[in-house]
Every structure is written in structure tokens, then in C-alpha cells.
Design a protein around this motif. Structure first.
Motif, PDB file in Angstrom:
ATOM      1  N   LYS A 198      58.118 -15.566 -16.243  1.00  0.00           N
ATOM      2  CA  LYS A 198      57.728 -16.295 -15.039  1.00  0.00           C
ATOM      3  C   LYS A 198      57.739 -17.784 -15.342  1.00  0.00           C
ATOM      4  CE  LYS A 198      52.897 -15.132 -16.043  1.00  0.00           C
ATOM      5  NZ  LYS A 198      51.682 -14.488 -15.490  1.00  0.00           N
ATOM      6  N   CYS A 199      58.147 -18.570 -14.362  1.00  0.00           N
ATOM      7  CA  CYS A 199      58.205 -20.034 -14.471  1.00  0.00           C
ATOM      8  C   CYS A 199      58.953 -20.465 -15.729  1.00  0.00           C
ATOM      9  CB  CYS A 199      56.811 -20.642 -14.452  1.00  0.00           C
ATOM     10  SG  CYS A 199      56.850 -22.440 -14.204  1.00  0.00           S
ATOM     11  N   ALA A 200      60.264 -20.344 -15.670  1.00  0.00           N
ATOM     12  CA  ALA A 200      61.093 -20.583 -16.852  1.00  0.00           C
ATOM     13  C   ALA A 200      61.095 -22.043 -17.318  1.00  0.00           C
ATOM     14  CB  ALA A 200      62.522 -20.144 -16.563  1.00  0.00           C
ATOM     15  N   GLY A 201      60.559 -22.957 -16.521  1.00  0.00           N
ATOM     16  CA  GLY A 201      60.495 -24.346 -16.968  1.00  0.00           C
ATOM     17  C   GLY A 201      59.247 -24.677 -17.763  1.00  0.00           C
ATOM     18  N   ALA A 202      58.210 -23.830 -17.639  1.00  0.00           N
ATOM     19  CA  ALA A 202      56.928 -24.124 -18.285  1.00  0.00           C
ATOM     20  C   ALA A 202      57.003 -24.256 -19.805  1.00  0.00           C
ATOM     21  CB  ALA A 202      55.896 -23.079 -17.890  1.00  0.00           C
ATOM     22  N   PRO A 203      57.843 -23.491 -20.508  1.00  0.00           N
ATOM     23  CA  PRO A 203      57.888 -23.631 -21.968  1.00  0.00           C
ATOM     24  C   PRO A 203      58.216 -25.038 -22.452  1.00  0.00           C
ATOM     25  CG  PRO A 203      58.935 -21.593 -21.310  1.00  0.00           C
ATOM     26  CD  PRO A 203      58.651 -22.352 -20.054  1.00  0.00           C
ATOM     27  N   GLN A 204      59.035 -25.771 -21.690  1.00  0.00           N
ATOM     28  CA  GLN A 204      59.372 -27.123 -22.127  1.00  0.00           C
ATOM     29  C   GLN A 204      58.494 -28.196 -21.497  1.00  0.00           C
ATOM     30  OE1 GLN A 204      63.242 -28.727 -20.378  1.00  0.00           O
ATOM     31  NE2 GLN A 204      63.480 -26.549 -19.892  1.00  0.00           N
ATOM     32  N   LYS A 205      57.868 -27.895 -20.353  1.00  0.00           N
ATOM     33  CA  LYS A 205      57.026 -28.904 -19.705  1.00  0.00           C
ATOM     34  C   LYS A 205      55.894 -29.358 -20.620  1.00  0.00           C
ATOM     35  CE  LYS A 205      56.422 -26.389 -15.851  1.00  0.00           C
ATOM     36  NZ  LYS A 205      56.019 -26.019 -14.464  1.00  0.00           N
ATOM     37  N   SER A 340      63.428  -6.714  -9.132  1.00  0.00           N
ATOM     38  CA  SER A 340      64.723  -6.875  -9.804  1.00  0.00           C
ATOM     39  C   SER A 340      65.518  -8.057  -9.265  1.00  0.00           C
ATOM     40  CB  SER A 340      65.545  -5.595  -9.626  1.00  0.00           C
ATOM     41  OG  SER A 340      65.830  -5.373  -8.240  1.00  0.00           O
ATOM     42  N   LEU A 341      64.960  -8.846  -8.375  1.00  0.00           N
ATOM     43  CA  LEU A 341      65.687  -9.950  -7.745  1.00  0.00           C
ATOM     44  C   LEU A 341      66.207 -10.918  -8.804  1.00  0.00           C
ATOM     45  CD1 LEU A 341      63.205 -10.583  -4.803  1.00  0.00           C
ATOM     46  CD2 LEU A 341      65.353  -9.309  -4.739  1.00  0.00           C
ATOM     47  N   PRO A 342      67.500 -11.196  -8.818  1.00  0.00           N
ATOM     48  CA  PRO A 342      68.102 -12.021  -9.876  1.00  0.00           C
ATOM     49  C   PRO A 342      67.950 -13.513  -9.646  1.00  0.00           C
ATOM     50  CG  PRO A 342      69.814 -11.248  -8.406  1.00  0.00           C
ATOM     51  CD  PRO A 342      68.522 -10.644  -7.904  1.00  0.00           C
ATOM     52  N   THR A 343      66.703 -13.965  -9.624  1.00  0.00           N
ATOM     53  CA  THR A 343      66.416 -15.386  -9.485  1.00  0.00           C
ATOM     54  C   THR A 343      65.184 -15.692 -10.317  1.00  0.00           C
ATOM     55  OG1 THR A 343      66.199 -17.196  -7.876  1.00  0.00           O
ATOM     56  CG2 THR A 343      64.879 -15.204  -7.479  1.00  0.00           C
ATOM     57  N   SER A 344      64.898 -16.979 -10.517  1.00  0.00           N
ATOM     58  CA  SER A 344      63.749 -17.359 -11.335  1.00  0.00           C
ATOM     59  C   SER A 344      62.455 -16.850 -10.718  1.00  0.00           C
ATOM     60  CB  SER A 344      63.694 -18.883 -11.483  1.00  0.00           C
ATOM     61  OG  SER A 344      64.797 -19.339 -12.232  1.00  0.00           O
ATOM     62  N   LYS A 345      61.544 -16.435 -11.580  1.00  0.00           N
ATOM     63  CA  LYS A 345      60.279 -15.843 -11.151  1.00  0.00           C
ATOM     64  C   LYS A 345      59.230 -16.948 -11.015  1.00  0.00           C
ATOM     65  CE  LYS A 345      61.455 -11.521 -13.532  1.00  0.00           C
ATOM     66  NZ  LYS A 345      61.707 -10.714 -12.331  1.00  0.00           N
ATOM     67  N   THR A 346      59.071 -17.463  -9.802  1.00  0.00           N
ATOM     68  CA  THR A 346      58.143 -18.563  -9.546  1.00  0.00           C
ATOM     69  C   THR A 346      57.344 -18.288  -8.279  1.00  0.00           C
ATOM     70  OG1 THR A 346      59.649 -19.859  -8.147  1.00  0.00           O
ATOM     71  CG2 THR A 346      59.836 -20.177 -10.538  1.00  0.00           C
ATOM     72  N   ALA A 347      56.267 -19.057  -8.105  1.00  0.00           N
ATOM     73  CA  ALA A 347      55.476 -18.941  -6.878  1.00  0.00           C
ATOM     74  C   ALA A 347      56.292 -19.368  -5.667  1.00  0.00           C
ATOM     75  CB  ALA A 347      54.206 -19.780  -6.993  1.00  0.00           C
ATOM     76  N   ALA A 348      57.164 -20.362  -5.847  1.00  0.00           N
ATOM     77  CA  ALA A 348      58.013 -20.814  -4.746  1.00  0.00           C
ATOM     78  C   ALA A 348      58.945 -19.696  -4.293  1.00  0.00           C
ATOM     79  CB  ALA A 348      58.822 -22.031  -5.183  1.00  0.00           C
ATOM     80  N   THR A 383      64.439 -20.674  -5.076  1.00  0.00           N
ATOM     81  CA  THR A 383      63.298 -20.810  -5.964  1.00  0.00           C
ATOM     82  C   THR A 383      63.135 -22.281  -6.325  1.00  0.00           C
ATOM     83  OG1 THR A 383      62.257 -19.960  -7.991  1.00  0.00           O
ATOM     84  CG2 THR A 383      64.596 -20.482  -8.105  1.00  0.00           C
ATOM     85  N   SER A 384      62.028 -22.613  -6.918  1.00  0.00           N
ATOM     86  CA  SER A 384      61.778 -23.993  -7.334  1.00  0.00           C
ATOM     87  C   SER A 384      61.033 -23.992  -8.650  1.00  0.00           C
ATOM     88  CB  SER A 384      60.953 -24.737  -6.272  1.00  0.00           C
ATOM     89  OG  SER A 384      60.650 -26.054  -6.713  1.00  0.00           O
ATOM     90  N   CYS A 385      61.369 -24.950  -9.497  1.00  0.00           N
ATOM     91  CA  CYS A 385      60.708 -25.081 -10.788  1.00  0.00           C
ATOM     92  C   CYS A 385      60.388 -26.556 -11.025  1.00  0.00           C
ATOM     93  CB  CYS A 385      61.603 -24.535 -11.896  1.00  0.00           C
ATOM     94  SG  CYS A 385      60.790 -24.486 -13.503  1.00  0.00           S
ATOM     95  N   PRO A 386      59.198 -27.003 -10.683  1.00  0.00           N
ATOM     96  CA  PRO A 386      58.834 -28.402 -10.940  1.00  0.00           C
ATOM     97  C   PRO A 386      58.677 -28.639 -12.439  1.00  0.00           C
ATOM     98  CG  PRO A 386      57.410 -27.386  -9.276  1.00  0.00           C
ATOM     99  CD  PRO A 386      58.145 -26.287  -9.966  1.00  0.00           C
ATOM    100  N   LEU A 387      59.503 -29.511 -12.989  1.00  0.00           N
ATOM    101  CA  LEU A 387      59.530 -29.766 -14.433  1.00  0.00           C
ATOM    102  C   LEU A 387      58.747 -31.043 -14.732  1.00  0.00           C
ATOM    103  CD1 LEU A 387      63.258 -28.834 -14.673  1.00  0.00           C
ATOM    104  CD2 LEU A 387      61.496 -27.681 -16.016  1.00  0.00           C
ATOM    105  N   VAL A 388      57.478 -30.863 -15.098  1.00  0.00           N
ATOM    106  CA  VAL A 388      56.632 -32.006 -15.448  1.00  0.00           C
ATOM    107  C   VAL A 388      57.175 -32.650 -16.718  1.00  0.00           C
ATOM    108  CG1 VAL A 388      54.291 -32.770 -15.967  1.00  0.00           C
ATOM    109  CG2 VAL A 388      54.652 -30.796 -14.479  1.00  0.00           C
ATOM    110  N   THR A 389      57.374 -33.955 -16.699  1.00  0.00           N
ATOM    111  CA  THR A 389      57.884 -34.665 -17.882  1.00  0.00           C
ATOM    112  C   THR A 389      56.899 -35.701 -18.402  1.00  0.00           C
ATOM    113  OG1 THR A 389      59.056 -36.231 -16.430  1.00  0.00           O
ATOM    114  CG2 THR A 389      60.295 -34.313 -17.234  1.00  0.00           C
ATOM    115  N   GLY A 390      55.735 -35.810 -17.761  1.00  0.00           N
ATOM    116  CA  GLY A 390      54.709 -36.745 -18.197  1.00  0.00           C
ATOM    117  C   GLY A 390      53.712 -36.963 -17.082  1.00  0.00           C
TER     118      GLY A 390
END
Length: 458
Positions: A198-205, A340-348, A383-390
Motif C-alpha cells: 500500500k502507498c508505494a511512494g511512502a518507502p522513499q518519502k 486484484s485491481l492492477p493499480t497502486s493501492k492508495t486511499a485516493a 490513483t494518487s501518491c503524494p510524494l513528500v520531499t521535505g
């Protein structure tokens, strides 16, 4: 009793025997039916009280009436998980990310305070953890995804201590900021597994927030930051991958592709990665010492789903990617992380999916063949993934997981870091989450996009 009376009694008994036998069989069938029938049954049962489950159950219970919809959810606390990055980065309080489940579940819905243990779509029942069975006419599966800390050797023993934390768990998210503050030098490592998450951007944020924290403390030159991902690029969508590569380079963050965390030695503070892919080092392991380790654990579909007839080969609920209806059981739907939906798993994504699911399920309940029935709705993979950078900086990735193309809401280039995008994610969206999404009245920014960026281009 005379011989004649005895003979008459035996004849009467013989004549009654078939009737008694039939009565015993009928009684046995009644007893069997009573034992097999679930003690309670509902028009709709929603398994899961997370963001997706509540977005659906709130609307359905309002439309169908009190006690027509049941929500199977064991947790007494509901967490707004998109805020966990901010909590782990020291930018939000843990209290900001939680509410009592009783306060967010729709009052018209019946809350079943147990975990689901089994799904039987052939019998239209859900078995609860205590063995009780609940019947349904229609089933919505929104059970999320499970964190599998045990899939990494030594991780269960190390997590929450030895400098190891994870923003993905309410048990350990506060440890992230605590351990980051204790860093004085050495390696700070951040991981991304090979499994769906879930939230594939969180590991790098959290890596970018850690970089900023170390700079503020004046120790950045003594800390080496490494992002180790099992994937072949830093982000799935090319436009945002290019943006995040640039951010990582500008911050001096080392990006190690195709490196999957396989073991953690907490006392020795060493992390071991397996090299994936087909390169010359494929199959080899690399061990790296660390002072701080943020782990995104492998994830999997809940066991009661993967063991059921609803699952696909990967263990997720097998649904049509456009209608969200099950591929084999037409009275079953699923959305969110367990689908099984082939998209990023996010709240959006869950918000957009909820709109489609509710429309199609209510259409089915009311009779899709009716002359005035609206056509079926279709989900396009948004889907949406807000990528916090600071602090006050964020790349707002919006796209379709089906096409891989950006699907942006605003007129500016959302791959650039913006203070507006940060404010939207940190302050506006949390309020929308509590006040609208969980009540079933928020289905994403499509209406805003029509005004702010009619073409939806990036």
C-alpha cells in the motif's frame, strides 16, 4: 395382554413405523438446517472497516436503511494511514491520525466487532473469528493488506528496537522519529520490497524527511542515506520516476535498484539484501551496516481471502478491473488493497473505486434490467501518491495504474515540488478524509479537475 391384543399392537406399531421414520428424518433435517443457518443475515456485509470499507458502508447503509448493512471490523481504533509518513517524520501527532471506530462507522450500519476468519461465497456466509457465521445477499470485501514482517529473517525480533522502525505499522510509526533523532552518524537505510504494497511512494518519502532532519541538526555530512528498492526504478510512472531521481540526486541519496531486504541482524545492526534481476550480480547478497533502518515490510492478502474461492492466483479478490464485481460470484464485490485491481493501492484509489462499486452494487440490488436503470459505472485505474520531499515540499503524483499515464488535477506540472501540493496533502486532504471520505461523500478530485485542468494532462 392376550395373544390377540399383542398381535394387534404389533400390527399398529408396524403401520406407524414408516410415519415415525419419516418424522425422525424430517426432524433431523430441521435440526441440520437450524445448525447450518447463520444466526444473523444482512442485505450487504462489508468485510473491513478501513477507508474503503467505510466509504462504501456509509452510503449503502444510508440508502438501504438501518441494520441492512453490516461491517465486520475487529479494531476499536481507525487510523488515517496516509498521515503516518508525517507522524514518522515528526510533522504530525500520532493522535492526528486516529479516531475511535465507533465515531467513524455509520450509525445505520451494524458493527460486528470481530475479525473475519473465512469466506464461503457458495453459501453466502462469512465466518467470524469465534466461529459464528454471518449470512449475506451481497458481499463487499475491503479487508486491506497484511504486513508480513516475518517474511524477512530477523525482522520481527528487530522491529521497534535496534534502530529499526516502520511507518507502515501503528505499533512502530512513532519509533521512526524517535530513532531518527538519535542518529549521530553512519548509514540510514530505507527499503522497498518486491511484493505489492500500500502507498508505494511512502518507502522513499521518509528518506527525504530524514535528509532534511539531518541537515537541520547539522549532521548530514556524517550520515549516508541509502534507498534500497527491489524494483527496477524509483517509481512506477516514468514522469514521476524522473522527478524522484532528480530529487534523490540533489539530496545526495544513494538509490540502489533491485535490492530486496532478506535479513536483519538487530544486535549487530546489519541489513542483508538480495540482488534481483538478470545482471551479473543477480542472486548475490549484500550486507550493509546501519545506524537507522526504515523497513517497508513485504505485504500479502489476508489469509482468509487467499484461502477462499474468491482469490486469484496471487491471493487477492479476483474482480473485474472496471466494474469491481467478482469474476465468478456476481453478488460479490471488492475494492482497495485486498482487490486484484492492477493499480497502486492508495486511499485516493479507494475513494474513486468506492464510487464505482456503490453505483454498480445499488444498480444490481435495484434491478439492472429496469428501464430507468443507469448504466454500469467503470473504474479507470485512477490513483494518487503524494510524494513528500521535505517540509512544505511535495510532488503530487496522479495517474492511472491501468495506462501508466499521468492524470493530474491541477494546471501546473505536478512532478515539480510545490508548497501548494504539500499544504493540500498535509492539511486539506486529512480533513476531507475524516469529514467526507469515510462518510461516503468524497470520490476523488474529478469534479475539481474539470475546472482546474480540463484535459487532465500532466
Amino acid at each position: 395382554m392376550s395373544t390377540v391384543q399383542l398381535a394387534a399392537a404389533r400390527l399398529a406399531a408396524a403401520r406407524l413405523a414408516p410415519a415415525r421414520s419419516l418424522l425422525r428424518c424430517h426432524s433431523a433435517r430441521l435440526s441440520s438446517t437450524a445448525a447450518a443457518a447463520p444466526p444473523s443475515s444482512y442485505r450487504v456485509v462489508v468485510v473491513g472497516g478501513g477507508a474503503a470499507g467505510l466509504a462504501v458502508s456509509s452510503t449503502l447503509s444510508e440508502k438501504l436503511g438501518a441494520n441492512e448493512v453490516a461491517v465486520v471490523e475487529p479494531s476499536e481504533v481507525h487510523y488515517q494511514q496516509p498521515l503516518f509518513t508525517f507522524v514518522g517524520g515528526g510533522l504530525k501527532s500520532f493522535k492526528d491520525a486516529q479516531r475511535p471506530t465507533a465515531d467513524v462507522i455509520a450509525p445505520q450500519a451494524k458493527w460486528i466487532r470481530q475479525a473475519a476468519a473465512a469466506l464461503d461465497p457458495a453459501q453466502n456466509t462469512v465466518t467470524l473469528a469465534d466461529g459464528t457465521r454471518v449470512g449475506y445477499e451481497y458481499l463487499v470485501v475491503a479487508a486491506g493488506i497484511e504486513l508480513d514482517f516475518g517474511a524477512v529473517k530477523g525482522l520481527e525480533a528487530a522491529i521497534g528496537r535496534d534502530g529499526v522502525a516502520s511507518n507502515y505499522s501503528p505499533m512502530y510509526v512513532q519509533k521512526t522519529f524517535e530513532f531518527l533523532q538519535a542518529v549521530r552518524g553512519g548509514n540510514a537505510l530505507f527499503t522497498m520490497p518486491a511484493t505489492p504494497i500500500k502507498c508505494a511512494g511512502a518507502p522513499q518519502k521518509i528518506a527525504y524527511l530524514a535528509d532534511e532532519l539531518f541537515r537541520e541538526k547539522g549532521i548530514r555530512d556524517r550520515v549516508s542515506i541509502g534507498y534500497y528498492t527491489a524494483l527496477g526504478k524509483i517509481f512506477a510512472i516514468d514522469k514521476y520516476a524522473a522527478a524522484m531521481d532528480a530529487v534523490a540526486r540533489s539530496r545526495g541519496i544513494g538509490v540502489h535498484l533491485l535490492h530486496d531486504l532478506v535479513a536483519v541482524d538487530g544486535p549487530a545492526r546489519r541489513a542483508t539484501f538480495k540482488v534481483l534481476g538478470s545482471g551479473p550480480a543477480a542472486g548475490e547478497t549484500v550486507t550493509v551496516p546501519y545506524e537507522f533502518l526504515h523497513v517497508t515490510p513485504p505485504m500479502r492478502a489476508p489469509g482468509f481471502i487467499s484461502r477462499s474461492a474468491l482469490a486469484n492466483a496471487a491471493g487477492f479478490v479476483d474482480v473485474n478491473q472496471h466494474t469491481l464485481q467478482h469474476a465468478r460470484f456476481p453478488n460479490v464485490y471488492a475494492l482497495g488493497d485486498c482487490s486484484s485491481l492492477p493499480t497502486s493501492k492508495t486511499a485516493a484509489a479507494a475513494a474513486a473505486q468506492a464510487r464505482v462499486l456503490k453505483h454498480n452494487l445499488l444498480r444490481q440490488i435495484r434491478g439492472a434490467a429496469a428501464a430507468d436503470a443507469a448504466p454500469a459505472a467503470e473504474y479507470d485505474g485512477y490513483t494518487s501518491c503524494p510524494l513528500v520531499t521535505g517540509k512544505h515540499k511535495l510532488v503530487l503524483a496522479e495517474f492511472s495504474g491501468y495506462t501508466g499515464q499521468p492524470h493530474e488535477t491541477f494546471f501546473f506540472n505536478q512532478a515539480n515540488e510545490h508548497a501548494f501540493s504539500y499544504w493540500l496533502t498535509a492539511d486539506v486532504l486529512p480533513a476531507i478524509y475524516w469529514r467526507s471520505m469515510l462518510k461516503g461523500t468524497w470520490s476523488g478530485p474529478a469534479a475539481i479537475r474539470k475546472v482546474a485542468n480540463p484535459t487532465g494532462s500532466g
